[in-house]
Structures are given as structure tokens and as C-alpha cells.
Design an enzyme around this catalytic site. Structure first.
Site, mmCIF file in Angstrom:
data_model
loop_
_atom_site.group_PDB
_atom_site.id
_atom_site.type_symbol
_atom_site.label_atom_id
_atom_site.label_comp_id
_atom_site.label_asym_id
_atom_site.label_seq_id
_atom_site.Cartn_x
_atom_site.Cartn_y
_atom_site.Cartn_z
ATOM 1 N N LYS A 214 7.947 -7.550 6.064
ATOM 2 C CA LYS A 214 7.731 -7.683 7.513
ATOM 3 C C LYS A 214 8.917 -8.413 8.140
ATOM 4 C CE LYS A 214 7.048 -12.315 7.618
ATOM 5 N NZ LYS A 214 7.879 -13.279 8.376
ATOM 6 N N ASP B 197 0.394 -15.077 5.669
ATOM 7 C CA ASP B 197 0.947 -13.754 5.982
ATOM 8 C C ASP B 197 0.236 -12.620 5.251
ATOM 9 O OD1 ASP B 197 2.849 -14.704 7.742
ATOM 10 O OD2 ASP B 197 4.460 -14.776 6.256
#
Length: 294
Positions: free
Chosen positions: A10, A138
Site C-alpha cells: 500500500k 494496517d
């Protein structure tokens, strides 16, 4: 049964720390985007007497209970009350380690997605994310992926419209940032500027790539010193990047391009300043099962 999962990295199009919580964590505002560089996570059922075992193609990745992939497996088994806990996890790393790209979190997400398939538990994404939140901030995003607004500690996830077609150039200097120490620096130093969160949300909803790129900001850049960051950004801009920013707590810098040739030209010039360089595109999913072997 053996499951292979592509677990994607990401980037943070925006990262703001909005407050410190009483539990020691921080409340965040993040626009997160999955990108097409990935680790391959292979999870295979084995005799339960062997427990959870891990292997990896990279020597400096721990393969014991400190690995987030191991913690993810434990969290899954505990959540579902599963006693038959024999699995082997192999991690084929492609995402640079300690880069601000959620490589470890992606691995944990890949394990949770694979175990859901192996044990035929048919858990939906919301429940998978609740398991992931026990492992790392995350991990929930890395399970669902795509383009998301993530708040709280990263566990409150909302949809935003996806980016228009573009190219993402990643450049990681030969330097690592400890995320815990990065947050400690924020606690000591604070921030001197607050990103335009409302403006970014408006830009995201209108899918205005130029405006999105102009509003990209990461508060960690205000107090985390990354060698060669200035040079890397200058090169990316010189080759027509619409915007450049640091991802996570760093040190990876990314640039967004509409023209692939421009991104490739920048990549060629960055080799003097960055150890790991990748060119990829935004993608719509955090984890994808790529192979199932019965």
C-alpha cells in the site's frame, strides 16, 4: 490443502496524525491505496503436532512467533476456536522490508485470507478485518485493499472512489525507519502543519487526479529525516510526476504519473539514490487468492 495468496503493498496518499489515545496508540486519518507490488503467501495444512511454521526467501525476516504472519495465524485460530493448528506458511518477499509499504501487514492479511479458505470458515471481510486489527493497524486495510479512507488506528475503513488510471513509481533509499520510534518523535515534536483533509476527500470523490496529487501529504515528513528524499523527489518531478510523497513512516517515496514512459525515465535516474525501485499501478484489492491445491 495449499493456498497461494498475492498480498499487495500500500501507499498513503495522505497520512495525518489527529491525536494520541489513552491506550498509547494514535488516531489517524489516512487515504490508502493498494499497488501492484506483492508478496506471495503460501499456506499449507500440515500435521497439528507441528503447529505453525514459517519459511521465507529473505534471510533477515524472522520466522518465529514474532513474525506478523505467525501472529495472524494465531489470531485466526483463537477467534474461531480452532484446535487443529497445523499450518506451514511460506513468504516470498517482493515488497521491500521496513519501507512504509505495509509489507508485514500484507503478509498477515494474506495468511488470514488463506486460512479462511483452508478451514472453510466462510468469514466475510468485516470479520476478517476484526481479526486483522488484533494483529496490526494496517492489516484490515491490507485484507480489503483498493482505495480507502482509514481512521481510528487504521481499523475504521470507509470507501472512497478509486483513482483514475495512473502509474506509481516507488523508490526506497537504503535506509530503514522504525515505526514505533517515528510515532515517538511525533509525541515529542508534534506537527507544524495539518494536511487539507477535506480538500483531499473532495478531490478523491471527484476523481480529479491532478488535485489529488497536489494535496498528497504525510505528516511524518515533517519530522522524519530520510537520506536522499529531496533528490528523489526532484528527479520524480523533473520527469513529470503529478505529485510525490512519502509512504507510511517511510522511507519509501512514491510519484504518480499519467505517462508510463515518464515514470520509466525517472526510475532509470533514481538508481543512484534508491535501493529498491518499482513501477506499478493502483489495484482494487488487498489480497487475491491466486492458486488452490487440494
Amino acid at each position: 490443502m495449499k493456498i497461494e495468496v498475492k498480498a499487495y503493498a500500500k501507499i498513503n496518499l495522505m497520512l495525518d496524525i489527529v491525536g494520541t489515545r489513552t491506550d498509547g496508540y494514535h488516531d489517524l486519518f489516512m487515504i490508502m491505496q493498494s499497488v501492484g507490488i506483492y508478496d506471495t503467501i503460501t499456506v499449507e495444512k500440515q500435521d497439528k503436532k507441528n503447529g505453525i511454521t514459517i519459511s521465507c526467501n529473505i534471510d533477515d525476516i524472522p520466522i518465529d512467533s514474532s513474525n506478523i504472519a505467525y501472529k495472524a495465524a494465531e489470531a485466526f485460530f483463537e477467534h474461531r476456536g480452532i484446535k487443529d493448528r497445523g499450518v506451514h506458511i511460506h513468504i516470498q518477499k517482493r515488497i521491500p522490508h521496513a519501507a512504509g509499504l505495509a509489507g508485514g501487514s500484507a503478509d498477515g492479511a494474506g495468511v488470514i485470507v488463506a486460512l479462511n479458505k483452508i478451514y472453510k470458515t466462510n468469514i466475510d471481510d468485516n470479520e476478517l478485518c476484526r481479526i486483522g486489527a488484533q494483529v496490526g493497524a494496517d492489516v484490515p486495510f491490507c485484507i480489503v485493499g483498493g482505495t480507502k479512507l482509514c481512521q481510528g488506528i487504521g481499523d475504521v475503513i470507509s470507501n472512497v472512489k478509486p483513482l483514475k488510471k495512473c502509474y506509481v513509481l516507488l523508490a526506497k533509499p537504503e535506509y530503514s525507519v522504525n515505526t514505533g520510534q517515528a510515532y515517538s518523535q511525533f509525541d515529542s515534536c508534534g506537527k507544524n502543519h495539518t494536511p487539507d483533509k477535506l480538500g483531499m476527500l473532495c478531490a478523491m470523490q471527484s476523481r480529479d487526479l491532478m488535485s489529488i496529487c497536489s494535496k498528497m501529504e504525510n505528516v511524518f515528513e515533517q519530522f522524519i529525516a530520510v537520506p536522499n528524499r529531496v533528490e528523489i523527489k526532484e528527479i520524480m518531478r523533473r520527469h513529470n510526476a503529478l505529485g510525490v510523497c512519502m509512504s507510511g513512516s517511510g522511507p519509501t517515496i512514491f510519484g504518480i504519473y499519467v505517462n508510463k514512459d515518464d515514470a520509466e525515465s525517472a526510475a532509470g535516474e533514481l538508481t543512484e539514490y534508491a535501493k529498491d525501485i518499482s513501477l506499478c499501478m493502483p489495484i482494487s484489492k488487498g489480497c487475491r487468492i491466486s492458486k488452490i491445491t487440494e
